[in-house]
Scaffold this motif. Sequence first.
Motif, PDB file in Angstrom:
ATOM      1  N   VAL A 124       0.840  -1.300   0.054  1.00  0.00           N
ATOM      2  CA  VAL A 124      -0.009   0.014  -0.178  1.00  0.00           C
ATOM      3  C   VAL A 124       0.884   1.118   0.118  1.00  0.00           C
ATOM      4  N   ASP A 125       0.530   2.215  -1.086  1.00  0.00           N
ATOM      5  CA  ASP A 125       1.127   3.347  -0.944  1.00  0.00           C
ATOM      6  C   ASP A 125       1.149   4.036   0.325  1.00  0.00           C
ATOM      7  N   GLY A 126       2.356   4.566   0.751  1.00  0.00           N
ATOM      8  CA  GLY A 126       2.447   5.275   2.284  1.00  0.00           C
ATOM      9  C   GLY A 126       2.552   4.447   3.124  1.00  0.00           C
ATOM     10  N   VAL A 127       2.603   2.950   2.943  1.00  0.00           N
ATOM     11  CA  VAL A 127       2.632   2.214   4.212  1.00  0.00           C
ATOM     12  C   VAL A 127       3.982   1.360   3.779  1.00  0.00           C
ATOM     13  N   HIS A 128       3.906   0.586   2.799  1.00  0.00           N
ATOM     14  CA  HIS A 128       4.903  -0.184   2.242  1.00  0.00           C
ATOM     15  C   HIS A 128       5.978   0.292   1.245  1.00  0.00           C
ATOM     16  N   PHE A 129       5.655   1.411   0.678  1.00  0.00           N
ATOM     17  CA  PHE A 129       6.551   1.949  -0.160  1.00  0.00           C
ATOM     18  C   PHE A 129       5.936   3.546  -0.255  1.00  0.00           C
ATOM     19  N   LYS A 130       6.696   4.345  -1.154  1.00  0.00           N
ATOM     20  CA  LYS A 130       6.348   5.581  -1.489  1.00  0.00           C
ATOM     21  C   LYS A 130       6.442   5.877  -2.780  1.00  0.00           C
ATOM     22  N   THR A 131       5.394   6.072  -3.673  1.00  0.00           N
ATOM     23  CA  THR A 131       5.680   6.373  -4.940  1.00  0.00           C
ATOM     24  C   THR A 131       6.622   7.437  -5.122  1.00  0.00           C
ATOM     25  N   GLY A 132       7.582   7.149  -6.162  1.00  0.00           N
ATOM     26  CA  GLY A 132       8.734   8.160  -6.267  1.00  0.00           C
ATOM     27  C   GLY A 132      10.128   7.674  -5.651  1.00  0.00           C
ATOM     28  N   GLN A 133       9.867   7.003  -4.573  1.00  0.00           N
ATOM     29  CA  GLN A 133      11.298   6.246  -3.813  1.00  0.00           C
ATOM     30  C   GLN A 133      11.350   4.941  -4.622  1.00  0.00           C
ATOM     31  N   SER A 134      10.564   4.372  -5.030  1.00  0.00           N
ATOM     32  CA  SER A 134      10.912   2.922  -5.798  1.00  0.00           C
ATOM     33  C   SER A 134      10.507   3.394  -7.271  1.00  0.00           C
ATOM     34  N   SER A 135      11.365   2.597  -8.154  1.00  0.00           N
ATOM     35  CA  SER A 135      10.813   2.782  -9.622  1.00  0.00           C
ATOM     36  C   SER A 135       9.585   1.892  -9.803  1.00  0.00           C
ATOM     37  N   TRP A 136       8.721   2.176 -10.717  1.00  0.00           N
ATOM     38  CA  TRP A 136       7.487   1.371 -10.796  1.00  0.00           C
ATOM     39  C   TRP A 136       7.984  -0.051 -11.224  1.00  0.00           C
ATOM     40  N   SER A 137       9.055  -0.285 -11.970  1.00  0.00           N
ATOM     41  CA  SER A 137       9.276  -1.759 -12.410  1.00  0.00           C
ATOM     42  C   SER A 137       9.878  -2.283 -11.052  1.00  0.00           C
TER      43      SER A 137
END
Lengths: 341, 341
Positions: free
Chosen positions: B69-82
Amino acid sequence: MIIAHVIIHSMKLSEIGEFGLIDKINALIESRAEKSSPAWKNLIVGIGDDAACWKNSSAYTLATTDCLVDGVHFKTGQSSWSNLGWKALAVNMSDIAAMGGTPEYTLVTLGLPEDVLVEDVLQMYEGMLEISNRFGVAIAGGDITASQTLFISIAVNGSSDGKPLLRAGVKPGDLIALTGYTGLAAAGRKLLESNKAELDSPSVHAFLKPSPRLAEGKLILESGGHACIDISDGLAADLGHICQASKVGAVIHVDKIPIHPELKSEFPGQALDLALGGGEDYELLFTAPAEVIARIKVKSQTLVSIIGEIVAGNSGHVRILDRAGEEYHLKNPGWNHFRHG
Amino acid sequence: MIIAHVIIHSMKLSEIGEFGLIDKINALIESRAEKSSPAWKNLIVGIGDDAACWKNSSAYTLATTDCLVDGVHFKTGQSSWSNLGWKALAVNMSDIAAMGGTPEYTLVTLGLPEDVLVEDVLQMYEGMLEISNRFGVAIAGGDITASQTLFISIAVNGSSDGKPLLRAGVKPGDLIALTGYTGLAAAGRKLLESNKAELDSPSVHAFLKPSPRLAEGKLILESGGHACIDISDGLAADLGHICQASKVGAVIHVDKIPIHPELKSEFPGQALDLALGGGEDYELLFTAPAEVIARIKVKSQTLVSIIGEIVAGNSGHVRILDRAGEEYHLKNPGWNHFRHG
């Protein structure tokens, strides 16, 4: 249960954490699940390990997943938590029904805002247990995570001894048939939104607590049906889907579409459009030769209506003809997320 | 692909809708999936029908689900979508690895805000295809829905011919062993959050693009290991989980915990705590008699370290002893959503 009920009343998720909630869910499942079904008996590892494990007992595995999101598929407050749990599982079991299979195992993923009440989550599981017990499905695992938006993502595994009913199996010359009534769920949603709903009316029931047509799906497969789909996007749209997959066209006749009395009385001017375009009915739309449908009609405990016929060519195109044989144009052809206008 | 890339550049999901996106995803999978694996060959119905269907070819089915879940397990922008697509699938395959099984089929559910770029979603599928191709997994279906919060909910089915490795299989007298290094993923996350990260460093790689230990899981099962878990919550916490499930206790020795050189150099004062308490490592923690671990060490292409031993009684309790034999107290014992303080 009443004692537990009092203790957890108004306790927020943030007070007991993920593992605390999982313990309560496990205790609820242990106390309520009816474990006499073949699925439960073949389950070797359930909730609490890295993965679930069961012994295979059929030739084919079926697998489907469907997700309900707050503000998109439901509104918290509009449906009871118990009905929400029922529906989240029902829509997946409906996909298994549309293949002619038997649902067996489910994995339940919940994305929960931290201020959700523990009691409400357990009520949701009560609804899931009600439908899973009715159809012998084992709740085999899942995942619980924090999320700002509440969502319920369910995966269901099922089985089939024979090759399943596909969308691509339609043949020219097939007749098109339908179980039950369509448009009721859309009517129920409209009634709820206008605050005119009676909670025990057929349309509100169809919207909040739909029943997967599992016996009918099996009957269609065993009787020699050619293709099948469950109506989640709307009758006309889903007919388009199987025609597209099968590279054929279809003609349906508005005077053959069964219209539920409640649609006629509550939405006299829109009844036909709701029946053709309202989504989330979870009835089965199938095609088969006339004699196969005749056999299914005799054996089915549910209304089965022949509403049209398949035509060669014209891939994916659905013609809707009115009583005079003129083309009827539907206002809202079906459900498509994201798309505006 | 370059042409398609240009055409879809900066197109928002709301412009093409759910079905438009599904068409593009299907086209990508058709062009990229390597369909020579047994899973793809046994797949009878893939994306585009009510449910997926495959022919059973093993004694047991394994099933797991995990959600990012965005904001819980990852942050969009921090990891590439791939990488995000890779990781969402990797963490599920890791659960199958921890049972000693083979991952075969995946169902992918995406909850997407309507302003997400189509290109980014397709990049996410590129990452999923990279890891699914590597391990022969078939992308068999899924669901795409609107959601204010971005989430990726994945279900993976796998198979096993023998009874799988369980958390509850630990026996007193077993030694405790570990594949690879722990704490790297937590270190990678810290480095990314402080903007000090080098994207190709081992710790950032461990956090953004973890590899499931599939060969190792099978080796542990085939060699006669007793119990296994993948380390998602942290070494000490997950050891507690298998001890609790097996009603035994554990002793681990800090001087036997392998500490990666990067942990020592980047976090000299915290290296041990990261190795014991950092989550999301997706290494395997397992227990077995000494002679079994000796056989596994010979055959494994990955570092295998013996870090402690199982003791009878003291259910679920993990003692961590320092070089002097004194109790070592970990500051952050593991990951628990929702819980504050």
